[in-house]
Design a protein around this motif. Sequence first.
Motif, PDB file in Angstrom:
ATOM      1  N   ILE A  16       0.823  -1.310   0.074  1.00  0.00           N
ATOM      2  CA  ILE A  16       0.289  -0.546  -0.100  1.00  0.00           C
ATOM      3  C   ILE A  16       0.746   1.573   0.449  1.00  0.00           C
ATOM      4  CG2 ILE A  16      -1.666   1.299   1.354  1.00  0.00           C
ATOM      5  CD1 ILE A  16      -2.400  -1.487   2.064  1.00  0.00           C
ATOM      6  N   ASP A  17       1.111   2.190  -1.487  1.00  0.00           N
ATOM      7  CA  ASP A  17       1.305   3.525  -1.372  1.00  0.00           C
ATOM      8  C   ASP A  17       0.656   4.224  -0.408  1.00  0.00           C
ATOM      9  OD1 ASP A  17       3.821   4.928  -2.159  1.00  0.00           O
ATOM     10  OD2 ASP A  17       1.885   5.966  -3.359  1.00  0.00           O
ATOM     11  N   GLY A  18       1.175   4.833   0.301  1.00  0.00           N
ATOM     12  CA  GLY A  18       0.791   6.204   1.724  1.00  0.00           C
ATOM     13  C   GLY A  18       0.300   7.819   0.263  1.00  0.00           C
ATOM     14  N   ALA A  19       0.923   7.672  -0.850  1.00  0.00           N
ATOM     15  CA  ALA A  19       0.306   8.893  -1.966  1.00  0.00           C
ATOM     16  C   ALA A  19      -0.635   8.373  -2.545  1.00  0.00           C
ATOM     17  CB  ALA A  19       1.121   9.574  -2.873  1.00  0.00           C
ATOM     18  N   THR A  20      -0.570   7.266  -2.979  1.00  0.00           N
ATOM     19  CA  THR A  20      -1.825   6.384  -3.782  1.00  0.00           C
ATOM     20  C   THR A  20      -3.064   6.877  -2.916  1.00  0.00           C
ATOM     21  OG1 THR A  20      -0.377   5.216  -5.205  1.00  0.00           O
ATOM     22  CG2 THR A  20      -2.775   4.466  -4.869  1.00  0.00           C
ATOM     23  N   LEU A  21      -3.210   6.250  -1.813  1.00  0.00           N
ATOM     24  CA  LEU A  21      -3.641   5.490  -0.564  1.00  0.00           C
ATOM     25  C   LEU A  21      -4.762   6.922   0.124  1.00  0.00           C
ATOM     26  CD1 LEU A  21      -5.193   3.802   1.125  1.00  0.00           C
ATOM     27  CD2 LEU A  21      -3.820   4.826   3.296  1.00  0.00           C
ATOM     28  N   LEU A  22      -3.869   8.178   0.222  1.00  0.00           N
ATOM     29  CA  LEU A  22      -4.025   9.797   0.081  1.00  0.00           C
ATOM     30  C   LEU A  22      -5.233   9.949  -0.487  1.00  0.00           C
ATOM     31  CD1 LEU A  22      -4.383  12.398   1.812  1.00  0.00           C
ATOM     32  CD2 LEU A  22      -2.472  13.318   0.141  1.00  0.00           C
ATOM     33  N   ALA A  23      -4.537   9.679  -2.422  1.00  0.00           N
ATOM     34  CA  ALA A  23      -5.717  10.504  -3.193  1.00  0.00           C
ATOM     35  C   ALA A  23      -6.682   9.306  -2.985  1.00  0.00           C
ATOM     36  CB  ALA A  23      -4.806  10.156  -4.786  1.00  0.00           C
TER      37      ALA A  23
END
Length: 403
Positions: free
Chosen positions: A343-350
């Motif tokens: 899980i990538d944090g930046a992708t999760l934020l989007a």
Amino acid sequence: MDWEQVFATRQSRMKASEIRELLKLLDQPDIISFAGGIPDPALFPKEAFANAFADLFSGLQAEQALQYSVSEGYLPLRDWIAGQMRDIGIDCTTDNILITSGSQQALDYLGKLFLSPGDTALVGWPTYMGALGAFNAYEPSYDRLDPASNRSAADYVASAEEAGGEVKFAYTSSDFANPTGITLDERARNALLDLAESLDIPVIEDAAYQGLRYDGEAVPPILALDIQRSGGIENTRTIYCGSFSKTLAPGLRVGWAVAAKPVIQRLVLIKQAADLHSSTLNQIAIHRVAKDGFADQVAKLRDVYSSRRDNMLAALEREMPEGVTWTRPEGGMFVWITLPAHIDGATLLAQSLETERVAFVPGRAFFADGSNGNTIRLSFSCARPPEINEGIARLGRLIRSVA
């Protein structure tokens, strides 16, 4: 005009702060934000500042407050800070103190003072992204600072030489660090001093959150331990950076640096060239509010923020799926989340902003090499309990959906 061709090479290292961009989301009323690591404005001592400014302008001191001043800073404020420093084991005088425009300015000045292009700064992995931003302008390399490791001084030197320079300093946030919330224990602080002595480099101690301890035993500042070892502040290698931003008011931009006189004298020269001096008006106002009510203000903050921290930790325990871990800070404003590796944090934020309307800071920006994308930072300082409960429930739901 092709501006890119005339900019200095150092500007290529300057990047927009992800947190500054995320703060714009606070204007959207449907966003639950755990993003900005900022104090709750409802807790500012507004009445105390209103009285301080009113009294100041009704008396003779108004002319002093509106005039140029000395670069070192307003003497009564430096006297007050010296007393506070002595209370935590840092025996110093006003000559060991420089007032800065927030502790961020101190970090910029220290980068300018110590770093030549290609030199190495030792920083945490992760570390405060504002420190990376301050140092980046001076074109350093970075190496991982881990006081608990068995890595030798010679290995650090070899890596720095390979990068084209020397090891110039170690930077750490010793109490309730931004972004992890972790505190270095006394053994780690002494190990860091041992390493610095072996490398013969300074230690920059970022103490922006030092006053916000909610439980556990206080640990002496690194500078206090350094004074114990060396016999006095003039023999130390540690530079302590403090701030009123997290306790009184960030908008006034008043911080300070404490160090041996040769360091302060050099920093004064940098300040004279940069902005002459920090706002006299703001320094006088800070001094008036601090001398009359600093302890009470900090006690109020500790009471509110500790409750919010406890609320967030309980919500995480309740809502996070298996495979998610987090820190349990004894103070400060932050909880650091490690997600499953995929899980990538930046992708999760989007995804979160689109579907759950919850904001946080992706962790990659806190790593000098841009690694560890499966991390995020949450701040509990500005969220009320209902927002914390709802926001963490939404975030847990999203993570379960992508796990």
